[in-house]
Design a protein around this motif. Structure first.
Motif, PDB file in Angstrom:
ATOM      1  N   THR A  89       0.904  -1.029   0.173  1.00 19.69           N
ATOM      2  CA  THR A  89      -0.521  -0.138  -0.169  1.00 19.69           C
ATOM      3  C   THR A  89       0.900   0.757   0.042  1.00 19.69           C
ATOM      4  OG1 THR A  89      -0.104  -0.067   2.645  1.00 19.69           O
ATOM      5  CG2 THR A  89      -1.403  -1.332   1.490  1.00 19.69           C
ATOM      6  N   ALA A  90       1.976   1.189  -0.637  1.00 21.22           N
ATOM      7  CA  ALA A  90       2.945   2.015  -0.153  1.00 21.22           C
ATOM      8  C   ALA A  90       2.313   3.452  -1.242  1.00 21.22           C
ATOM      9  CB  ALA A  90       4.207   2.266  -1.116  1.00 21.22           C
ATOM     10  N   HIS A  91       1.505   3.255  -2.296  1.00 23.72           N
ATOM     11  CA  HIS A  91       0.908   3.932  -3.219  1.00 23.72           C
ATOM     12  C   HIS A  91       0.190   4.845  -2.244  1.00 23.72           C
ATOM     13  CE1 HIS A  91       3.854   3.148  -6.238  1.00 23.72           C
ATOM     14  NE2 HIS A  91       3.857   2.300  -6.234  1.00 23.72           N
ATOM     15  N   PHE A  92      -0.752   4.464  -1.238  1.00 23.11           N
ATOM     16  CA  PHE A  92      -1.607   4.808  -0.824  1.00 23.11           C
ATOM     17  C   PHE A  92      -1.977   4.870   0.769  1.00 23.11           C
ATOM     18  CE2 PHE A  92      -3.237   1.624  -3.559  1.00 23.11           C
ATOM     19  CZ  PHE A  92      -3.839   2.098  -4.748  1.00 23.11           C
ATOM     20  N   SER A  93      -1.904   6.756   1.161  1.00 30.52           N
ATOM     21  CA  SER A  93      -1.317   6.875   2.220  1.00 30.52           C
ATOM     22  C   SER A  93      -2.793   6.854   3.091  1.00 30.52           C
ATOM     23  CB  SER A  93      -1.200   8.687   2.370  1.00 30.52           C
ATOM     24  OG  SER A  93      -1.833   9.489   1.392  1.00 30.52           O
ATOM     25  N   HIS A  94      -3.795   7.356   2.644  1.00 27.40           N
ATOM     26  CA  HIS A  94      -5.235   7.260   3.933  1.00 27.40           C
ATOM     27  C   HIS A  94      -5.456   5.568   3.786  1.00 27.40           C
ATOM     28  CE1 HIS A  94      -9.253   7.788   5.293  1.00 27.40           C
ATOM     29  NE2 HIS A  94      -8.747   9.569   5.786  1.00 27.40           N
ATOM     30  N   ARG A  95      -6.458   5.139   4.654  1.00 24.35           N
ATOM     31  CA  ARG A  95      -6.216   4.037   5.574  1.00 24.35           C
ATOM     32  C   ARG A  95      -7.755   3.629   4.355  1.00 24.35           C
ATOM     33  NH1 ARG A  95      -5.908   3.033  11.883  1.00 24.35           N
ATOM     34  NH2 ARG A  95      -3.714   3.559  12.139  1.00 24.35           N
ATOM     35  N   VAL A  96      -8.617   4.342   4.450  1.00 27.85           N
ATOM     36  CA  VAL A  96     -10.062   3.677   3.334  1.00 27.85           C
ATOM     37  C   VAL A  96      -9.449   3.503   2.002  1.00 27.85           C
ATOM     38  CG1 VAL A  96     -11.642   4.739   1.867  1.00 27.85           C
ATOM     39  CG2 VAL A  96     -11.195   5.121   4.662  1.00 27.85           C
ATOM     40  N   GLN A  97      -8.129   4.285   1.600  1.00 27.49           N
ATOM     41  CA  GLN A  97      -7.626   3.816  -0.341  1.00 27.49           C
ATOM     42  C   GLN A  97      -6.784   2.548   0.516  1.00 27.49           C
ATOM     43  OE1 GLN A  97      -4.978   7.759  -0.649  1.00 27.49           O
ATOM     44  NE2 GLN A  97      -7.391   7.937  -2.544  1.00 27.49           N
ATOM     45  N   GLN A  98      -6.367   2.843   1.600  1.00 30.59           N
ATOM     46  CA  GLN A  98      -5.797   1.238   1.700  1.00 30.59           C
ATOM     47  C   GLN A  98      -6.458  -0.209   1.544  1.00 30.59           C
ATOM     48  OE1 GLN A  98      -3.345   2.207   5.193  1.00 30.59           O
ATOM     49  NE2 GLN A  98      -2.078   3.398   4.175  1.00 30.59           N
ATOM     50  N   HIS A  99      -7.658   0.278   2.468  1.00 29.33           N
ATOM     51  CA  HIS A  99      -9.185  -1.096   2.848  1.00 29.33           C
ATOM     52  C   HIS A  99      -8.926  -1.126   1.152  1.00 29.33           C
ATOM     53  CE1 HIS A  99      -9.758   0.728   7.242  1.00 29.33           C
ATOM     54  NE2 HIS A  99      -8.519  -0.216   6.838  1.00 29.33           N
ATOM     55  N   MET A 100      -9.065  -0.446   0.340  1.00 32.54           N
ATOM     56  CA  MET A 100     -10.024  -0.511  -1.178  1.00 32.54           C
ATOM     57  C   MET A 100      -8.751  -1.738  -2.031  1.00 32.54           C
ATOM     58  SD  MET A 100     -12.595   1.031  -1.701  1.00 32.54           S
ATOM     59  CE  MET A 100     -13.396   1.514  -2.643  1.00 32.54           C
ATOM     60  N   ALA A 101      -6.944  -1.252  -1.847  1.00 29.05           N
ATOM     61  CA  ALA A 101      -6.623  -2.333  -2.447  1.00 29.05           C
ATOM     62  C   ALA A 101      -7.267  -2.977  -1.847  1.00 29.05           C
ATOM     63  CB  ALA A 101      -4.622  -1.245  -1.839  1.00 29.05           C
ATOM     64  N   CYS A 102      -6.766  -3.703  -0.274  1.00 25.18           N
ATOM     65  CA  CYS A 102      -6.537  -4.783   0.004  1.00 25.18           C
ATOM     66  C   CYS A 102      -7.845  -5.732  -0.418  1.00 25.18           C
ATOM     67  CB  CYS A 102      -7.220  -5.224   1.561  1.00 25.18           C
ATOM     68  SG  CYS A 102      -5.124  -4.798   2.481  1.00 25.18           S
ATOM     69  N   PHE A 104      -6.576  18.316  14.276  1.00 23.44           N
ATOM     70  CA  PHE A 104      -5.159  17.106  14.492  1.00 23.44           C
ATOM     71  C   PHE A 104      -4.469  17.605  15.645  1.00 23.44           C
ATOM     72  CE2 PHE A 104      -7.970  15.177  11.428  1.00 23.44           C
ATOM     73  CZ  PHE A 104      -7.710  14.179  11.170  1.00 23.44           C
ATOM     74  N   GLY A 105      -3.844  16.685  16.094  1.00 22.04           N
ATOM     75  CA  GLY A 105      -2.575  17.315  17.361  1.00 22.04           C
ATOM     76  C   GLY A 105      -1.959  15.947  16.073  1.00 22.04           C
ATOM     77  N   PRO A 106      -1.596  14.802  17.691  1.00 25.03           N
ATOM     78  CA  PRO A 106      -1.168  13.568  17.043  1.00 25.03           C
ATOM     79  C   PRO A 106      -0.743  12.350  16.128  1.00 25.03           C
ATOM     80  CG  PRO A 106      -2.575  13.346  19.332  1.00 25.03           C
ATOM     81  CD  PRO A 106      -2.616  14.290  18.926  1.00 25.03           C
ATOM     82  N   THR A 107      -2.279  12.554  15.658  1.00 30.66           N
ATOM     83  CA  THR A 107      -2.393  12.040  14.387  1.00 30.66           C
ATOM     84  C   THR A 107      -2.349  12.411  13.203  1.00 30.66           C
ATOM     85  OG1 THR A 107      -4.747  12.008  14.977  1.00 30.66           O
ATOM     86  CG2 THR A 107      -3.700   9.942  15.855  1.00 30.66           C
ATOM     87  N   ASP A 108      -2.509  11.475  12.653  1.00 31.02           N
ATOM     88  CA  ASP A 108      -2.462  12.332  10.629  1.00 31.02           C
ATOM     89  C   ASP A 108      -3.118  12.292  10.111  1.00 31.02           C
ATOM     90  OD1 ASP A 108      -0.762  13.009   8.113  1.00 31.02           O
ATOM     91  OD2 ASP A 108       0.667  11.806   8.281  1.00 31.02           O
ATOM     92  N   PRO A 109      -4.030  13.694   9.789  1.00 29.30           N
ATOM     93  CA  PRO A 109      -4.998  13.295   8.753  1.00 29.30           C
ATOM     94  C   PRO A 109      -5.180  12.622   8.118  1.00 29.30           C
ATOM     95  CG  PRO A 109      -4.354  15.614   9.051  1.00 29.30           C
ATOM     96  CD  PRO A 109      -3.877  14.958   9.750  1.00 29.30           C
ATOM     97  N   ASP A 110      -4.021  12.829   6.718  1.00 30.16           N
ATOM     98  CA  ASP A 110      -3.893  12.299   5.755  1.00 30.16           C
ATOM     99  C   ASP A 110      -3.923  11.590   5.574  1.00 30.16           C
ATOM    100  OD1 ASP A 110      -3.341  14.928   3.911  1.00 30.16           O
ATOM    101  OD2 ASP A 110      -0.942  14.664   4.736  1.00 30.16           O
TER     102      ASP A 110
END
Length: 357
Positions: A129-142, A292-298
């Motif tokens: 999933t190196a090409h996808f930063s957001h978790r939703v996109q990573q899930h879709m890659a699965c 957002f503070g400690p977590t990454d919105p991207d």
């Protein structure tokens, strides 16, 4: 065509926000593997009504890592082995690979996950999933990998990763353009200390600022609803006079998760820290303003074209999954976000929502 498939189980035994981020992937699974049984392992009983509301999942199972004993987990795995799943998809993103181990213990014929790409045996598929930063996109890659594995390549087109819209819906509710939802909860992190989990907060915005923001919003004609759990209800006890004076609807500690989301569905804009309710707002196609503070919105921001992210610009942010998040005492990444910043963002989102209608 590929190998026949009859049963799929998806795993995300985490907080509500993590579960909600799997909904676009569940929706795609349902569309592509129409008629095939899809089950789900979630992290709490309170999540089941929302998962069932999607109309996609056949059976929900609960694995609560806070309360379940080893014996309960063993019994769950034994029960799931009897179902003979063709495919398990691990979307929990466990950094130690426990989600993959869980699905293997459940007897899944093949397992797909986002991490741990070094396969431990021929039945494990790690997705790059190196090409996808957001978790939703990573899930879709699965899901895309599952589609390819089982001979459904025609469905893998340019629209596969298109932005999902409204994966939650309450048709019986109407949206009010003047209603603003403030999600004052902060959620928790934990780290392991020997055999114990130590829970702490790192995303909390001061309660006094939430109240100042609420009062300012009522001053421009907005109806404000406060959302949160029992901890937030205790914080609000000192502000009941203001809440009554400005006719603010305080739902903190009074609703289940599903009930809170139903009330949220009637709002035009939702604002809050990085919590499950903000992901629910995105799934409802509501405009969001997230602090957002400690977590990454991207990576884990509300996945929507109607989302606005507010950050203080502190150089050490984000620090999630580093030791710094445990050590930090000042939480400047959240403290440096001003009421004015959030107020202006909500005002702009409200204006945009009115133009949409």
């Amino acid at each position: 065509m590929g190998v026949m498939i009859h049963k799929i189980i998806v795993e995300c035994h985490h907080a509500m926000g993590d579960v909600l981020m799997t909904f676009p992937a569940l929706q795609k699974l349902y569309e592509v593997f129409y008629g095939i049984r899809i089950d789900f392992i979630c992290g709490a009983k309170e999540q089941i009504p929302l998962i069932e509301q999607s109309g996609i999942v056949h059976t929900c199972y609960v694995l609560n890592v806070r309360t379940d004993s080893v014996l309960q987990i063993v019994k769950l795995c034994a029960a799931l082995r009897l179902q003979s799943y063709d495919l398990g998809i691990a979307l929990g993103q466990s950094p130690t690979g426990l989600d993959v181990l869980l699905l293997k213990a459940c007897g899944c014929r093949q397992v797909i996950s986002l991490q741990n790409q070094k396969a431990v045996d021929k039945n494990y598929i790690g997705v790059d999933t190196a090409h996808f930063s957001h978790r939703v996109q990573q899930h879709m890659a699965c899901v895309q990998k599952a589609v390819q594995m089982y001979g459904m390549q025609p469905f893998c087109n340019s629209r596969f990763f298109s932005d999902p819209v409204r994966t939650l819906s309450f048709p019986d509710l109407s949206r009010c353009e003047n209603r603003i939802g403030l999600c004052v909860g902060a959620g928790e992190f934990f780290y392991r200390k020997r055999f114990h989990k130590v829970y702490f907060q790192a995303k909390k915005w001061p309660v006094a600022r939430w109240m100042e923001l609420a009062v300012r919003l009522t001053g421009i004609g907005r109806k404000v609803i406060l959302f949160g759990g029992k901890a937030e209800a205790a914080d609000m006890a000192a502000y009941q006079g203001l809440i009554r004076k400005y006719q603010i609807l305080d739902l903190t500690g009074k609703c289940t998760i599903t009930e809170s989301i139903r009330h949220l569905a009637a709002c035009s804009v939702a604002a809050g820290a990085d919590t499950g309710l903000m992901h629910a707002a995105a799934a409802l196609d509501i405009r969001t303003v997230t602090l957002f503070g400690p977590t990454d919105p991207d990576v884990i921001g509300p996945y929507s074209q109607k989302a606005v992210y507010i950050r203080s610009g502190i150089s050490c942010s984000p620090c999630y999954r580093t030791k710094q998040i445990q050590k930090c005492q000042r939480r400047r990444c959240m403290q440096n976000i001003s009421v004015e910043m959030v107020f202006q963002a909500i005002a702009e989102q409200s204006y945009s929502d009115r133009n949409d209608h």
